[in-house]
Scaffold this motif. Structure first.
Motif, PDB file in Angstrom:
ATOM      1  N   LEU A 477       0.883  -1.104   0.071  1.00  0.00           N
ATOM      2  CA  LEU A 477       0.059  -0.049   0.027  1.00  0.00           C
ATOM      3  C   LEU A 477       1.012   1.287   0.036  1.00  0.00           C
ATOM      4  N   ARG A 478       0.165   1.922  -0.819  1.00  0.00           N
ATOM      5  CA  ARG A 478       1.095   3.426  -0.814  1.00  0.00           C
ATOM      6  C   ARG A 478       0.037   4.823  -0.478  1.00  0.00           C
ATOM      7  N   TYR A 479       0.833   5.549   0.079  1.00  0.00           N
ATOM      8  CA  TYR A 479       0.034   6.886   0.597  1.00  0.00           C
ATOM      9  C   TYR A 479      -0.763   7.444  -0.531  1.00  0.00           C
ATOM     10  N   GLU A 480      -0.279   7.654  -1.824  1.00  0.00           N
ATOM     11  CA  GLU A 480      -0.782   8.337  -2.811  1.00  0.00           C
ATOM     12  C   GLU A 480      -2.175   7.512  -3.152  1.00  0.00           C
ATOM     13  N   GLU A 481      -2.321   6.509  -3.513  1.00  0.00           N
ATOM     14  CA  GLU A 481      -3.325   5.655  -3.723  1.00  0.00           C
ATOM     15  C   GLU A 481      -4.366   5.748  -2.769  1.00  0.00           C
ATOM     16  N   MET A 482      -4.284   6.043  -1.378  1.00  0.00           N
ATOM     17  CA  MET A 482      -5.294   6.021  -0.270  1.00  0.00           C
ATOM     18  C   MET A 482      -5.717   7.224  -0.223  1.00  0.00           C
ATOM     19  N   ARG A 483      -5.228   8.469  -0.697  1.00  0.00           N
ATOM     20  CA  ARG A 483      -5.711   9.793  -0.602  1.00  0.00           C
ATOM     21  C   ARG A 483      -6.912   9.950  -1.185  1.00  0.00           C
ATOM     22  N   SER A 484      -7.236   9.441  -2.132  1.00  0.00           N
ATOM     23  CA  SER A 484      -8.506   9.544  -2.709  1.00  0.00           C
ATOM     24  C   SER A 484      -9.616   8.914  -2.008  1.00  0.00           C
ATOM     25  N   LEU A 485      -9.693   7.929  -1.380  1.00  0.00           N
ATOM     26  CA  LEU A 485     -10.627   7.369  -0.781  1.00  0.00           C
ATOM     27  C   LEU A 485     -11.491   8.013   0.303  1.00  0.00           C
ATOM     28  N   GLU A 486     -12.842   8.014   0.352  1.00  0.00           N
ATOM     29  CA  GLU A 486     -13.413   8.911   1.244  1.00  0.00           C
ATOM     30  C   GLU A 486     -13.076   8.400   2.664  1.00  0.00           C
ATOM     31  N   GLY A 487     -13.024   9.326   3.581  1.00  0.00           N
ATOM     32  CA  GLY A 487     -12.810   9.321   4.889  1.00  0.00           C
ATOM     33  C   GLY A 487     -11.606   8.865   5.179  1.00  0.00           C
ATOM     34  N   PHE A 488     -10.717   8.772   4.385  1.00  0.00           N
ATOM     35  CA  PHE A 488      -8.965   8.598   4.410  1.00  0.00           C
ATOM     36  C   PHE A 488      -8.352   9.976   4.654  1.00  0.00           C
ATOM     37  N   GLN A 489      -7.937  10.435   5.917  1.00  0.00           N
ATOM     38  CA  GLN A 489      -7.213  11.524   6.112  1.00  0.00           C
ATOM     39  C   GLN A 489      -5.763  11.359   6.257  1.00  0.00           C
ATOM     40  N   ILE A 493      -4.058   7.844   7.396  1.00  0.00           N
ATOM     41  CA  ILE A 493      -3.442   6.877   6.461  1.00  0.00           C
ATOM     42  C   ILE A 493      -2.047   6.783   6.786  1.00  0.00           C
ATOM     43  N   GLN A 494      -1.268   7.646   7.494  1.00  0.00           N
ATOM     44  CA  GLN A 494       0.097   7.580   8.102  1.00  0.00           C
ATOM     45  C   GLN A 494       0.315   6.700   9.480  1.00  0.00           C
ATOM     46  N   LYS A 495      -0.698   6.696   9.990  1.00  0.00           N
ATOM     47  CA  LYS A 495      -0.935   5.768  11.039  1.00  0.00           C
ATOM     48  C   LYS A 495      -0.926   4.376  10.483  1.00  0.00           C
ATOM     49  N   LEU A 496      -1.795   4.125   9.735  1.00  0.00           N
ATOM     50  CA  LEU A 496      -2.380   2.775   9.236  1.00  0.00           C
ATOM     51  C   LEU A 496      -0.915   2.187   8.490  1.00  0.00           C
ATOM     52  N   LEU A 497      -0.190   3.044   7.542  1.00  0.00           N
ATOM     53  CA  LEU A 497       1.015   2.698   7.104  1.00  0.00           C
ATOM     54  C   LEU A 497       2.022   2.230   8.146  1.00  0.00           C
ATOM     55  N   SER A 498       2.139   3.072   9.078  1.00  0.00           N
ATOM     56  CA  SER A 498       3.148   2.984  10.283  1.00  0.00           C
ATOM     57  C   SER A 498       2.802   1.507  11.025  1.00  0.00           C
ATOM     58  N   ASN A 499       1.801   1.417  11.342  1.00  0.00           N
ATOM     59  CA  ASN A 499       1.212   0.122  11.754  1.00  0.00           C
ATOM     60  C   ASN A 499       1.547  -1.008  11.057  1.00  0.00           C
ATOM     61  N   ILE A 500       1.336  -1.010   9.826  1.00  0.00           N
ATOM     62  CA  ILE A 500       1.657  -2.219   9.055  1.00  0.00           C
ATOM     63  C   ILE A 500       3.053  -2.596   8.919  1.00  0.00           C
ATOM     64  N   LYS A 501       3.697  -1.297   8.863  1.00  0.00           N
ATOM     65  CA  LYS A 501       5.211  -1.509   8.825  1.00  0.00           C
ATOM     66  C   LYS A 501       5.676  -2.209  10.203  1.00  0.00           C
ATOM     67  N   SER A 502       5.152  -1.769  11.143  1.00  0.00           N
ATOM     68  CA  SER A 502       5.628  -2.368  12.544  1.00  0.00           C
ATOM     69  C   SER A 502       5.331  -3.840  12.824  1.00  0.00           C
ATOM     70  N   SER A 503       4.311  -4.232  11.979  1.00  0.00           N
ATOM     71  CA  SER A 503       3.623  -5.384  12.024  1.00  0.00           C
ATOM     72  C   SER A 503       4.954  -6.629  11.728  1.00  0.00           C
ATOM     73  N   LYS A 504       5.770  -6.051  10.834  1.00  0.00           N
ATOM     74  CA  LYS A 504       6.788  -6.938  10.200  1.00  0.00           C
ATOM     75  C   LYS A 504       7.848  -7.623  11.238  1.00  0.00           C
ATOM     76  N   SER A 505       7.748  -6.714  12.254  1.00  0.00           N
ATOM     77  CA  SER A 505       8.514  -7.223  13.545  1.00  0.00           C
ATOM     78  C   SER A 505       7.924  -8.332  14.480  1.00  0.00           C
ATOM     79  N   LYS A 506       6.791  -8.477  14.422  1.00  0.00           N
ATOM     80  CA  LYS A 506       5.895  -9.557  15.153  1.00  0.00           C
ATOM     81  C   LYS A 506       6.740 -10.965  15.004  1.00  0.00           C
ATOM     82  N   SER A 507       6.665 -11.570  16.213  1.00  0.00           N
ATOM     83  CA  SER A 507       7.474 -12.833  16.052  1.00  0.00           C
ATOM     84  C   SER A 507       6.778 -13.665  15.400  1.00  0.00           C
TER      85      SER A 507
END
Length: 670
Positions: A477-489, A493-507
């Motif tokens: 997922l990229r920030y640019e392609e989510m900007r046009s979605l309704e309700g995605f501020q 979006i930044q929080k979602l992408l950050s949480n997805i990135k952080s999930s890579k460290s889960k055991s």
């Protein structure tokens, strides 16, 4: 025979057939098609007809039967004394009649009545000899029942040995039940896994204790409350004395019992718990009233099916009626399709309800529902709304019957049904949207990859925009392609992408759980990760290897194999590995090997002073130890508390396994 008697004879035959059908469903299949109240009314009507026309009574009438017939696969055991059922009533005047009748049998005597909650569970007999558990038996038909000792030991908390040598050989009778909190937690897991919800705690209690699949028993924590103590060597004088003795010996007893001396006091107790029953940790469906003095009980006597010195007052069920508007079909995460009844909103037991599960195709067919029917809804176990009946007299002639769906309501794939199961499922895992959404939500669950921002609305929007179809797409997922979605501020979006990135460290164990393999919960996922250590090793696993793991039976093992051999799931695993998820326990193993209890396997039994059972398990696991459920030559230590299981102790001694107390564990860790 007069025509009127012919009609009555036919009605008796109809009632006998209907009651036996309901008995078969409840006792053999764990299914409740009608409420307890409806069942009791059928039985009462049959009993009245048989009394009025005794020459029309059928042999083997259900009014003479006390309970269920034996279950194939369990040993049959005769009770030392019959386990009689209680006479039941829903009418206050019949409680007054009961008290009057008892006083007439014992004129001039001072009579106390012990009142206690009637737990909605399963009656059991537990026998001890020489202080050791001998067997646990169901009520059965009252004369004989099924020996369920193996299952009971796995899931019921009662002493396996008795340390008080004053009471060596005796019998305890009581009620097994599933606490409300356990029932809700297990149903939440089933909901997350896309499985049909259980109807009520009582059915699942019976199903757990009488299943032949021991793997199903593990993890289902039941409760047991004793209500009677029997011993020829040490007879109790009163019911109250028996309850006190049970507590002394380590048995739980139903709280808040009360001695009453007259109808007024009894009814005050009944009314109080009628208003406060939801505050109890277990479900109750009434109040049991017993003559307290056991000598007086003997004098009062009993009938062939029930004691004359006791009666059960049953509460009217929390039931209401509404109009069935439609039945929809809901697809779960695993593809299982569940029919859902939608009806006009109504208040029921303190909440507004507007829909209820109809469970599966078989249950729907037996309800014989039509659009526009007046249906009766009850809260099963006071928790889950369920349809318990239909008023066919109000049915509109032009209304249409409701049949189970033949194709998936979401993707229009033809539904399938595995032989020997009740569930229809959609096999189209790749394109069925509800399954894809369910899989994504499970993947993001806090106990899995913990992607906090990925909730139902976000998943819905991402799927609708076709930005995400599987978990792999989350990591592209990229920030640019989510900007046009309704309700995605921007912040969201930044929080979602950050949480997805952080999930890579889960055991690795979190990754295994996140995959959503059917029947693989958090505990099994952790054991798979610790045992096989990497996804590469897990993908080479055989079913024989899987069956060696604790808590993994044939059903779970086959599900794991099916998942790993599915090309669609294999592609997802490749994508997740490329995305950088943890596919091995490498770092954890380095740390784990340095822990004081690393590679050590433990079994625990008994009650502990410094820890609760869960605290002790956590303490051992945090120090690197592994918990097993049964004694074998793979176990390094048996940790013993008070009231420990004698069979585990004996087997540990036979295998020369070291036996530790809770203080010894602390010394090992230090």
């Amino acid at each position: 025979m007069q025509p009127s008697e012919l009609a009555i004879g036919n009605e008796i035959k109809r009632l006998v057939h209907l009651i036996k059908h309901q008995n078969e469903n409840y006792f053999q299949k764990g299914i409740s098609e009608i409420s307890d109240y409806e069942y009791d009314q059928l039985l009462k009507r049959l009993s009245l007809l048989e009394e009025a026309y005794p020459h029309l009574k059928q042999s083997h009438s259900p009014t003479e039967a006390l309970g269920e017939r034996p279950i194939p696969g369990f040993s049959l055991v005769y009770h030392q004394a019959p386990m009689l059922s209680l006479a039941k009533t829903y009418l206050e005047e019949e409680i007054a009649q009961f008290v009057t009748r008892v006083n007439k049998i014992l004129p001039g005597s001072s009579i106390d009545f012990l009142c206690e909650p009637k737990i909605d569970g399963m009656a059991l007999s537990i026998v001890y000899e020489q202080g050791k558990l001998v067997r646990v038996v169901t009520r059965g038909d009252g004369e004989k029942g099924d020996d369920i000792t193996r299952n009971a030991i796995k899931c019921l908390p009662f002493p396996k040995t008795i340390e008080d040598f004053s009471y060596q050989s005796f019998e305890v009778r009581g009620e097994a039940c599933m606490p409300k909190a356990v029932f809700e937690a297990l149903n939440n897991v089933r909901k997350e896994q896309g499985e049909a919800l259980w109807a009520n705690p009582r059915n699942i209690t019976a199903g757990t204790l009488k299943t032949l699949d021991i793997d199903l028993v593990k993890g289902r924590s039941l409760a047991f409350y004793g209500y009677s103590f029997y011993s020829q060597a040490h007879p109790c004088a009163t019911q109250q004395e028996g309850l006190a003795l049970l507590s002394k010996l380590g048995f739980a007893t139903a709280p808040f019992y009360k001695l009453c001396s007259n109808t007024t006091e009894i009814m005050a107790y009944i009314h109080y718990w009628g208003q406060h029953k939801d505050e109890l940790p277990f479900g109750i469906d009434g109040i049991v009233i017993k003559v307290n003095d056991l000598t007086q009980q003997t004098a009062i006597g009993m009938t062939s099916t029930s004691p004359r010195w006791a009666i059960a007052y049953k509460y009217q069920p929390d039931m209401a009626h509404s109009i069935l508007e439609k039945v929809t079909f809901q697809v779960g995460r695993t593809g299982v399709v569940t029919p859902i009844a939608h009806f006009q909103p109504m208040a029921l037991a303190g909440t507004m309800v507007r829909r209820a599960s109809l469970y599966n195709a078989d249950a729907l067919a037996k309800k014989d529902l039509y659009v526009g029917d007046t249906i009766f809804i009850e809260k099963g176990g006071g928790i889950i709304p369920k349809v318990v009946g239909v008023d066919v007299t109000r049915r509109v002639k032009t209304s249409m019957p409701i049949a189970f769906a033949q194709i998936c309501p979401a993707c229009h794939t033809v539904l399938q049904r595995e032989e020997g199961t009740v569930a229809y499922y959609c096999p189209n895992k790749q394109q069925c949207l509800p399954q894809l959404k369910g899989a994504l939500l499970h993947f993001a669950h806090r106990k899995a990859m913990d992607i906090d921002s990925l909730g139902p609305k976000t998943v819905e929007a991402l799927c609708k925009a076709k930005l995400v179809t599987t978990a792999v797409d989350l990591y592209t997922l990229r920030y640019e392609e989510m900007r046009s979605l309704e309700g995605f501020q921007q912040v969201m979006i930044q929080k979602l992408l950050s949480n997805i990135k952080s999930s890579k460290s889960k055991s690795f164990d979190k990754v295994v759980f996140a995959l959503g393999i059917q029947y693989v919960g958090e505990t099994v996922a952790k054991k798979l990760a610790l045992y096989f250590k990497s996804m590469a090793r897990l993908q080479r696993v055989t079913i024989t290897e899987l069956l060696q793991l604790p808590d993994v039976g044939e059903k779970i093992a086959q599900s794991i194999m099916d998942y790993l051999q599915d090309p669609f799931q294999q592609a997802i695993l490749v994508g997740l590995q490329k995305a950088g998820l943890q596919f091995a326990m490498q770092e954890e193993l380095v740390l784990h090997s340095k822990l004081p209890l690393a590679s050590k396997k433990f079994v625990i039994t008994g009650i502990f002073q410094q820890f609760t059972r869960q605290e002790l398990i956590k303490y051992i696991e945090q120090a690197g130890g592994t918990l097993l459920s049964s004694i074998s030559d793979k176990v390094d230590y048996l940790v013993v508390g008070s009231k420990a299981g004698s069979s585990k102790l004996a087997k540990a001694k036979t295998l020369a396994i070291p036996i530790l107390g809770e203080n010894d564990i602390a010394r090992l860790v230090l």
